[in-house]
Design an enzyme around this catalytic site. Structure first.
Site, PDB file in Angstrom:
ATOM      1  N   HIS A 119       0.832  -1.204   0.000  1.00  0.00           N
ATOM      2  CA  HIS A 119       0.000   0.000   0.000  1.00  0.00           C
ATOM      3  C   HIS A 119       0.867   1.255   0.000  1.00  0.00           C
ATOM      4  O   HIS A 119       0.631   2.182  -0.785  1.00  0.00           O
ATOM      5  CB  HIS A 119      -0.918   0.003   1.223  1.00  0.00           C
ATOM      6  CG  HIS A 119      -1.612   1.325   1.439  1.00  0.00           C
ATOM      7  ND1 HIS A 119      -2.745   1.678   0.762  1.00  0.00           N
ATOM      8  CD2 HIS A 119      -1.295   2.369   2.248  1.00  0.00           C
ATOM      9  CE1 HIS A 119      -3.118   2.892   1.137  1.00  0.00           C
ATOM     10  NE2 HIS A 119      -2.257   3.338   2.036  1.00  0.00           N
ATOM     11  N   HIS A 124       1.325   4.909  -2.587  1.00  0.00           N
ATOM     12  CA  HIS A 124       1.642   6.298  -2.266  1.00  0.00           C
ATOM     13  C   HIS A 124       2.835   6.878  -3.010  1.00  0.00           C
ATOM     14  O   HIS A 124       2.775   7.998  -3.536  1.00  0.00           O
ATOM     15  CB  HIS A 124       1.940   6.431  -0.765  1.00  0.00           C
ATOM     16  CG  HIS A 124       0.728   6.516   0.095  1.00  0.00           C
ATOM     17  ND1 HIS A 124      -0.061   7.638   0.177  1.00  0.00           N
ATOM     18  CD2 HIS A 124       0.167   5.609   0.938  1.00  0.00           C
ATOM     19  CE1 HIS A 124      -1.056   7.436   1.022  1.00  0.00           C
ATOM     20  NE2 HIS A 124      -0.941   6.205   1.496  1.00  0.00           N
ATOM     21  N   GLU A 165      -5.790   9.305  -0.106  1.00  0.00           N
ATOM     22  CA  GLU A 165      -6.142   7.891  -0.059  1.00  0.00           C
ATOM     23  C   GLU A 165      -7.184   7.484  -1.107  1.00  0.00           C
ATOM     24  O   GLU A 165      -7.063   6.429  -1.723  1.00  0.00           O
ATOM     25  CB  GLU A 165      -6.660   7.517   1.336  1.00  0.00           C
ATOM     26  CG  GLU A 165      -5.608   7.571   2.428  1.00  0.00           C
ATOM     27  CD  GLU A 165      -4.585   6.444   2.340  1.00  0.00           C
ATOM     28  OE1 GLU A 165      -4.710   5.561   1.470  1.00  0.00           O
ATOM     29  OE2 GLU A 165      -3.639   6.460   3.154  1.00  0.00           O
ATOM     30  N   SER A 184      -3.979   0.604  -4.602  1.00  0.00           N
ATOM     31  CA  SER A 184      -3.434  -0.636  -4.044  1.00  0.00           C
ATOM     32  C   SER A 184      -4.509  -1.662  -3.738  1.00  0.00           C
ATOM     33  O   SER A 184      -4.226  -2.706  -3.157  1.00  0.00           O
ATOM     34  CB  SER A 184      -2.641  -0.328  -2.770  1.00  0.00           C
ATOM     35  OG  SER A 184      -3.464   0.314  -1.804  1.00  0.00           O
TER      36      SER A 184
END
Length: 282
Positions: A119, A124, A165, A184
């Site tokens: 993730h 990111h 996010e 993700s």
């Protein structure tokens, strides 16, 4: 992994990863690469390519940091898991991204409550190769430290949730994903653009700060930016008066649409969709 220091930083110890852990990375990577064709924004894809993140295995943070540092001045800091808010914001304000080192088990491929290395690094870090988004993340860290002092962290946390996010961006080709929580996630990569149930609303700072969210299910609302400059511009004002303004206003349920709000249609691969008007009461 080594013991965390007072700043929660640890050594990644890349050599300690097992072949099965690298295999899990490859499985996740290859699955997302197939799903994100025509779904991820170009800035993310460019960042992924520029970093050289690939299916071979879990990347070495030192190598990625050197590339990232040359591009936008950011580096990756290995941490054992979620860190305290003040530590997290201080890292972002210093252009340091805290990343976990562990990778999920095979029985957690589709859902993991806490962020893992896939993730954090796959989701990111590629966006931090984009100069505007990199500046936005630093500004968010600075804003987070101020929100802590003012006691308004929950409001600012929603901005991170609905942009970093779970953000979507409008492009000439249609809606695309830039939020790491979606990038993700195999299931949400499809759901956020294809499913008719969630609302896809134009980004508005005050609206976002008032909107509730759930961490244990797919999003009921997504917010769509026009470009990353719009997102960076949202962090420029002094948030203190905004916090005072919205403090007297009601919370907005995650599934609600306010009267007159514009909603983007579900993804159609052969047709560009713009926003449409839809009215509902909270």
């Amino acid at each position: 992994m080594s013991k965390a220091r007072t700043d929660y930083a640890i050594e990644q110890d890349w050599s300690a990863y097992t072949e099965d852990e690298h295999a899990i990375w490859r499985l996740l990577f290859e699955r997302q690469q197939r799903l994100l064709v025509g779904r991820a924004c170009q800035e993310y894809l460019d960042g992924l390519q520029g970093l050289g993140v690939a299916a071979g295995g879990i990347p070495d943070f030192r190598r990625l940091s050197d590339i990232l540092d040359r591009a936008t001045g950011w580096r990756i800091v290995a941490v054992p898991g979620l860190v305290p808010d003040d530590v997290f914001f201080a890292y972002l304000a210093a252009r340091r991204f805290p990343s976990t080192c562990f990778i999920r088990r095979r029985d957690q491929l589709d859902y993991l409550q806490e962020p893992d290395v896939f993730h954090d690094i796959y989701g990111h870090v590629p966006m931090l190769m984009n100069p505007i988004f990199a500046d936005y993340m630093q500004a968010y860290g600075e804003g987070g430290l101020k929100a802590l002092r003012l006691g308004h962290l929950p409001r600012l946390a929603r901005l991170y949730w609905y942009t970093v996010e779970f953000g979507l961006i409008a492009t000439p080709e249609g809606l695309r994903i830039y939020g790491s929580g979606i990038l993700s996630s195999a299931g949400e990569s499809i759901y956020c653009l294809d499913d008719p149930r969630p609302h896809r609303l134009g980004f508005d700072l005050r609206r976002v700060m008032r909107t509730q969210h759930h961490i244990d299910r797919y999003q009921e609302s997504y917010f769509v930016i026009d470009d990353f400059q719009q997102l960076f511009a949202a962090t420029r004002p002094d948030f203190a008066p905004i916090y005072r303004e919205i403090a007297i206003l009601p919370e907005i349920p995650a599934e609600a649409i306010l009267p007159g709000e514009r909603e983007y249609a579900a993804f159609q691969p052969h047709k560009k969709e713009g926003p449409r008007n839809r009215t509902a009461r909270v």
